[in-house]
Design an enzyme around this catalytic site. Sequence first.
Site, PDB file in Angstrom:
ATOM      1  CD  GLU A 144      -2.936   0.849   2.424  1.00  0.00           C
ATOM      2  OE1 GLU A 144      -3.304   1.859   3.046  1.00  0.00           O
ATOM      3  OE2 GLU A 144      -3.309  -0.310   2.704  1.00  0.00           O
ATOM      4  CG  ASP A 146      -1.810   4.553   2.666  1.00  0.00           C
ATOM      5  OD1 ASP A 146      -2.364   3.941   1.754  1.00  0.00           O
ATOM      6  OD2 ASP A 146      -1.653   4.084   3.809  1.00  0.00           O
ATOM      7  CD  GLU A 148      -4.778   6.879   4.988  1.00  0.00           C
ATOM      8  OE1 GLU A 148      -4.357   7.109   6.140  1.00  0.00           O
ATOM      9  OE2 GLU A 148      -5.291   5.811   4.651  1.00  0.00           O
ATOM     10  CG  ASP A 237     -13.568   6.207  16.149  1.00  0.00           C
ATOM     11  OD1 ASP A 237     -13.318   6.802  15.096  1.00  0.00           O
ATOM     12  OD2 ASP A 237     -13.425   4.971  16.289  1.00  0.00           O
ATOM     13  CD1 TRP A 238     -10.471   6.316  14.854  1.00  0.00           C
ATOM     14  CD2 TRP A 238      -8.901   7.565  13.895  1.00  0.00           C
ATOM     15  NE1 TRP A 238     -10.465   6.013  13.509  1.00  0.00           N
ATOM     16  CE2 TRP A 238      -9.503   6.750  12.896  1.00  0.00           C
ATOM     17  CE3 TRP A 238      -7.875   8.419  13.513  1.00  0.00           C
ATOM     18  CZ2 TRP A 238      -9.115   6.793  11.554  1.00  0.00           C
ATOM     19  CZ3 TRP A 238      -7.486   8.460  12.174  1.00  0.00           C
ATOM     20  CH2 TRP A 238      -8.108   7.638  11.223  1.00  0.00           C
TER      21      TRP A 238
END
Length: 330
Positions: A144, A146, A148, A237-238
Site C-alpha cells: 500500500e 498512501d 490520506e 472516534d480518533w
Amino acid sequence: MPPRSSHQPRAGTYIPYMAFIIFSAIFVFRLDVFVTQTISTARRNQELKYEITTQEPSPPTVIKNENATFYKHVLVTWGEFHTEILNDGELLKLTLDKHSGSGFQSRKQLLFGKIDMQIKLIPGDSAGTVTTYYFSSLGDHHDEIDFEFLGNSTGNPYTLHTNVFSQGKGDREQQFFLWFDPTADFHTYTILWNPKTIIFYVDNIPIREFKNLERIGVPYPKDQAMRVHSSLWNADDWATQHGLVKTNWTLAPFNAWYRNFSMDGCIWSPETRASACTDADFSTRRVLKMELDRRSRARMKRLQKKHMVYDYCKDKWRFPKGPGRECRMN
C-alpha cells in the site's frame, strides 16, 4: 489595597509544574502519533463492509461519453448513492453524511506506474472526516502507498498523512501541513512507483521519497499489482484531536471532489498473471526508470524542513532500538 506579601516564591517551586506541563505535551503528541497508526486499519475495516468483487463488472448501461475519465477508469466500491459522476464523466464527487461515506477504485491494476489526481477537499469544519487516495493490493500481506487527508476544525490545517506498506507492514508515516488551502481549489497529488523508488508529489513538487533498498534487507512493494482507491468516511472516534472533536453532522453532507485522473504504467492481467510491460519498457519508459535528481531531492529536503510535522525516522519513543534501515538512505 492589601499589602503585597514580602515573601516571594522560590523558582524551585515551579519545577514540578513545568515538568508536568512538558510531560503532558509529549504525551499528547505521542498519543496523536499512535492514533494515526490506526488510520489504514480503520479505513480498510470500514471499506471491507462495502467491498465488491474484484471481477470487472459490465460498464454502466447509460454512458454519455464512452471515453469519459471516471466512467472509463473507475468503479464505485461502496456508498453508491453517495457518489456522483458529473461533467460527462470528467468530475467525481464523494459524499459523506451520517448514513454513509463513499469510495471508488480503478478498474485496472498496475504493477509499477504513476497516478495523478486533482482533489478539492471538504471546506470549513471537516473535523472527524478522512479523505483518502492510495495504491493498494489485497490480503493480509498487502502492499500500500498512501495519501490520506485528516480533517480538522475550522481555522486549523488538514494533516496530509503518507505511509508505505510492504508485505503487510507499514509504520512508515510521514505527515505534513500543506502550504496552501487544499479546500479552496483543486491540487494535484501524484504517486510514482517503479522498481527503483516511490515518490510522493504535491502539485509536481516532491515531498517524500522511499527508495528500493532490498539490498540492505528493507522490504519493497514490487510483487503485487495494486489498484488505485479513494474514499471519504467518518472517523471522529480518533481522527481529530484524539477523538475529542466530533464530526458536526449539522454541516453534512460533506463533499470531496476529483478530476483529471490519469494512470501511466504496467497494466496487470489477473487472468494471465502477467504485466503488459516488457523488459525493454523498464529501460526506455521514463515513468519506469525515473528517480529524483540532486536538484529535486534538495528541493524536497527544503520543503520537508518547513512543512513536515512528523517523521517516523526521528521517533525514538516508538522505535527505541532505532528507526528502520531505510531511514539512513531515504
